[in-house]
Scaffold this motif. Structure first.
Motif, PDB file in Angstrom:
ATOM      1  N   LYS A 147       6.702 -47.269   0.335  1.00 15.58           N
ATOM      2  CA  LYS A 147       5.566 -48.125   0.660  1.00 15.58           C
ATOM      3  C   LYS A 147       5.082 -47.815   2.057  1.00 15.58           C
ATOM      4  CE  LYS A 147       7.744 -52.133   2.839  1.00 15.58           C
ATOM      5  NZ  LYS A 147       6.832 -52.084   4.009  1.00 15.58           N
ATOM      6  N   ASP A 148       3.835 -48.159   2.317  1.00 16.67           N
ATOM      7  CA  ASP A 148       3.305 -48.073   3.670  1.00 16.67           C
ATOM      8  C   ASP A 148       4.133 -48.985   4.567  1.00 16.67           C
ATOM      9  OD1 ASP A 148       1.495 -48.961   5.968  1.00 16.67           O
ATOM     10  OD2 ASP A 148       0.253 -47.416   5.030  1.00 16.67           O
ATOM     11  N   PRO A 149       4.500 -48.541   5.768  1.00 12.78           N
ATOM     12  CA  PRO A 149       5.295 -49.400   6.651  1.00 12.78           C
ATOM     13  C   PRO A 149       4.670 -50.773   6.891  1.00 12.78           C
ATOM     14  CG  PRO A 149       5.239 -47.172   7.510  1.00 12.78           C
ATOM     15  CD  PRO A 149       4.284 -47.205   6.352  1.00 12.78           C
ATOM     16  N   LYS A 150       3.357 -50.896   6.782  1.00 10.08           N
ATOM     17  CA  LYS A 150       2.685 -52.179   6.989  1.00 10.08           C
ATOM     18  C   LYS A 150       2.621 -53.005   5.710  1.00 10.08           C
ATOM     19  CE  LYS A 150      -0.866 -49.948   8.408  1.00 10.08           C
ATOM     20  NZ  LYS A 150      -2.232 -49.578   8.849  1.00 10.08           N
ATOM     21  N   SER A 186      -2.963 -51.489  -2.308  1.00  5.32           N
ATOM     22  CA  SER A 186      -3.378 -52.885  -2.260  1.00  5.32           C
ATOM     23  C   SER A 186      -4.822 -52.981  -1.756  1.00  5.32           C
ATOM     24  CB  SER A 186      -2.455 -53.671  -1.332  1.00  5.32           C
ATOM     25  OG  SER A 186      -2.677 -53.272   0.015  1.00  5.32           O
ATOM     26  N   HIS A 187      -5.374 -54.197  -1.807  1.00  2.00           N
ATOM     27  CA  HIS A 187      -6.744 -54.385  -1.328  1.00  2.00           C
ATOM     28  C   HIS A 187      -6.852 -54.157   0.168  1.00  2.00           C
ATOM     29  CE1 HIS A 187      -5.020 -58.356  -0.445  1.00  2.00           C
ATOM     30  NE2 HIS A 187      -5.983 -58.503   0.434  1.00  2.00           N
ATOM     31  N   THR A 188      -5.714 -54.197   0.888  1.00  5.38           N
ATOM     32  CA  THR A 188      -5.710 -53.892   2.319  1.00  5.38           C
ATOM     33  C   THR A 188      -5.395 -52.424   2.581  1.00  5.38           C
ATOM     34  OG1 THR A 188      -3.397 -54.623   2.452  1.00  5.38           O
ATOM     35  CG2 THR A 188      -5.098 -56.246   2.984  1.00  5.38           C
ATOM     36  N   ARG A 189      -5.372 -51.619   1.509  1.00  4.22           N
ATOM     37  CA  ARG A 189      -5.190 -50.173   1.568  1.00  4.22           C
ATOM     38  C   ARG A 189      -3.788 -49.757   1.980  1.00  4.22           C
ATOM     39  NH1 ARG A 189      -7.425 -48.651  -1.992  1.00  4.22           N
ATOM     40  NH2 ARG A 189      -7.217 -46.496  -1.296  1.00  4.22           N
ATOM     41  N   ASN A 190      -2.816 -50.622   1.746  1.00  4.53           N
ATOM     42  CA  ASN A 190      -1.425 -50.223   1.908  1.00  4.53           C
ATOM     43  C   ASN A 190      -0.946 -49.594   0.608  1.00  4.53           C
ATOM     44  OD1 ASN A 190      -1.103 -51.214   4.569  1.00  4.53           O
ATOM     45  ND2 ASN A 190      -0.835 -53.285   3.788  1.00  4.53           N
ATOM     46  N   LEU A 219     -11.085 -41.765  -8.915  1.00  6.36           N
ATOM     47  CA  LEU A 219     -12.375 -41.859  -9.598  1.00  6.36           C
ATOM     48  C   LEU A 219     -12.663 -43.262 -10.123  1.00  6.36           C
ATOM     49  CD1 LEU A 219     -12.480 -38.492 -11.588  1.00  6.36           C
ATOM     50  CD2 LEU A 219     -13.649 -39.074  -9.447  1.00  6.36           C
ATOM     51  N   GLY A 220     -11.711 -44.190  -9.918  1.00 10.57           N
ATOM     52  CA  GLY A 220     -11.929 -45.566 -10.322  1.00 10.57           C
ATOM     53  C   GLY A 220     -11.749 -45.830 -11.802  1.00 10.57           C
ATOM     54  N   GLU A 221     -11.151 -44.895 -12.539  1.00 11.40           N
ATOM     55  CA  GLU A 221     -10.898 -45.124 -13.964  1.00 11.40           C
ATOM     56  C   GLU A 221      -9.829 -46.199 -14.164  1.00 11.40           C
ATOM     57  OE1 GLU A 221     -11.767 -40.397 -14.931  1.00 11.40           O
ATOM     58  OE2 GLU A 221      -9.762 -41.242 -15.211  1.00 11.40           O
ATOM     59  N   THR A 222      -8.899 -46.282 -13.222  1.00  7.75           N
ATOM     60  CA  THR A 222      -7.837 -47.272 -13.212  1.00  7.75           C
ATOM     61  C   THR A 222      -7.378 -47.417 -11.771  1.00  7.75           C
ATOM     62  OG1 THR A 222      -5.654 -47.840 -14.102  1.00  7.75           O
ATOM     63  CG2 THR A 222      -6.089 -45.504 -13.734  1.00  7.75           C
ATOM     64  N   ASP A 223      -6.415 -48.300 -11.514  1.00  8.67           N
ATOM     65  CA  ASP A 223      -5.964 -48.489 -10.140  1.00  8.67           C
ATOM     66  C   ASP A 223      -4.637 -47.797  -9.866  1.00  8.67           C
ATOM     67  OD1 ASP A 223      -4.582 -50.242 -11.786  1.00  8.67           O
ATOM     68  OD2 ASP A 223      -4.649 -51.926 -10.387  1.00  8.67           O
ATOM     69  N   HIS A 224      -4.119 -47.022 -10.819  1.00  5.46           N
ATOM     70  CA  HIS A 224      -2.870 -46.287 -10.639  1.00  5.46           C
ATOM     71  C   HIS A 224      -3.110 -44.784 -10.747  1.00  5.46           C
ATOM     72  CE1 HIS A 224       0.551 -49.305 -11.038  1.00  5.46           C
ATOM     73  NE2 HIS A 224      -0.534 -50.048 -11.206  1.00  5.46           N
ATOM     74  N   SER A 225      -2.246 -44.032 -10.117  1.00 10.54           N
ATOM     75  CA  SER A 225      -2.170 -42.597 -10.355  1.00 10.54           C
ATOM     76  C   SER A 225      -1.252 -42.348 -11.541  1.00 10.54           C
ATOM     77  CB  SER A 225      -1.606 -41.880  -9.116  1.00 10.54           C
ATOM     78  OG  SER A 225      -2.404 -42.142  -7.976  1.00 10.54           O
ATOM     79  N   ALA A 226      -1.470 -41.257 -12.235  1.00 15.29           N
ATOM     80  CA  ALA A 226      -0.584 -40.854 -13.325  1.00 15.29           C
ATOM     81  C   ALA A 226       0.623 -40.123 -12.753  1.00 15.29           C
ATOM     82  CB  ALA A 226      -1.324 -39.943 -14.301  1.00 15.29           C
ATOM     83  N   LEU A 227       1.735 -40.216 -13.459  1.00 20.22           N
ATOM     84  CA  LEU A 227       2.929 -39.434 -13.125  1.00 20.22           C
ATOM     85  C   LEU A 227       3.143 -38.441 -14.258  1.00 20.22           C
ATOM     86  CD1 LEU A 227       5.320 -38.959 -11.203  1.00 20.22           C
ATOM     87  CD2 LEU A 227       6.615 -40.649 -12.536  1.00 20.22           C
ATOM     88  N   VAL A 228       3.184 -37.160 -13.901  1.00 23.93           N
ATOM     89  CA  VAL A 228       3.261 -36.071 -14.874  1.00 23.93           C
ATOM     90  C   VAL A 228       4.573 -35.325 -14.668  1.00 23.93           C
ATOM     91  CG1 VAL A 228       2.129 -33.991 -15.746  1.00 23.93           C
ATOM     92  CG2 VAL A 228       0.743 -35.863 -14.782  1.00 23.93           C
TER      93      VAL A 228
END
Length: 235
Positions: A147-150, A186-190, A219-228
């Protein structure tokens, strides 16, 4: 050698707003197994199932109500059986399939303290053996690097280590030691690494690549990255 690919992607509340883009995205991975989290058995979900099955996938999900987030498993080899990991918990959070000789448990943990019984179930299953791969959205990481330290500290941050102590390998971390890379913000970009794959050593030893694809999130298709995850396999 033939390479096999397993992909997990959280499509955000069923993915209805970006259904066509997400369907194209999932097909584009040329995966052998897909674990789609936050799948919903609504019209968009049934359309996704139809598209996957026409492309040659067998599919399985727990049959949750249309408004409930769940897990959709899809495999290019037949699914021999599918079941809830723990009959005392919501099946949409821990859904297992057996396919191609491997047992895979899709994971979609809730937030905060609500995920504690699901983590306990995973740890108990890991100790008993029989699950080759746990993969999906764990909503958890360690507080040192995931996680981001903040960012807000994870609840149950010790659980990934406990799963590793059961003999499982954190596939992404084992190939990226000391690296910060996040699959959700998050909405605070953490940033947070929420999406994971944990495999038994015999399967982990066949991993040739384990990477995040950030494009669906960016691209805003979802809020997660895929894991491949790519595995070598004997022809």
């Amino acid at each position: 050698m033939i390479e096999q690919r397993v992909v997990t992607l959280n499509i955000r509340h069923g993915g209805k707003r970006h259904a066509d883009a997400l369907s194209s995205r999932l097909h584009g991975y040329d995966a052998d197994i897909l674990i789609v989290t936050e799948f919903r058995a609504n019209d968009a979900g049934e359309r996704l199932i139809g598209q996957l099955e026409r492309a040659g996938f067998a599919t399985s999900h727990c049959g949750a109500a249309p408004g409930r987030n769940a897990i959709l498993a899809a495999s290019r080899t037949p699914i021999a059986r599918s079941w809830a990991l723990d009959g005392t918990l919501d099946a949409e959070r821990l859904w297992c399939i057996e396919t191609g000789g491997n047992v895979i448990c899709g994971v979609l943990f809730p937030n905060k303290e609500e995920k504690q019984p699901y983590w306990r179930s995973v740890i108990n299953a890991a100790r008993q053996g029989g699950i080759d791969l746990f993969i999906g959205d764990f909503n958890t990481g360690n507080n040192a690097l995931d996680k981001d330290p903040k960012g807000t500290p994870f609840i149950n941050a010790d659980m990934p280590r406990r799963l590793v102590d059961c003999g499982y390998v954190d596939l992404w971390r084992s190939r990226h030691p000391g690296i910060r890379e996040y699959s959700w913000f998050s909405h605070t970009r953490n940033g947070f690494r929420l999406d994971h794959a944990f495999a038994v050593p015999t399967l982990a030893g066949r991993v040739t690549a384990c990477e995040f694809d950030h494009e669906p999130r960016l691209l805003g298709e979802t809020d997660h990255s895929a894991l491949v995850v790519s595995f070598s396999a004997e022809a």
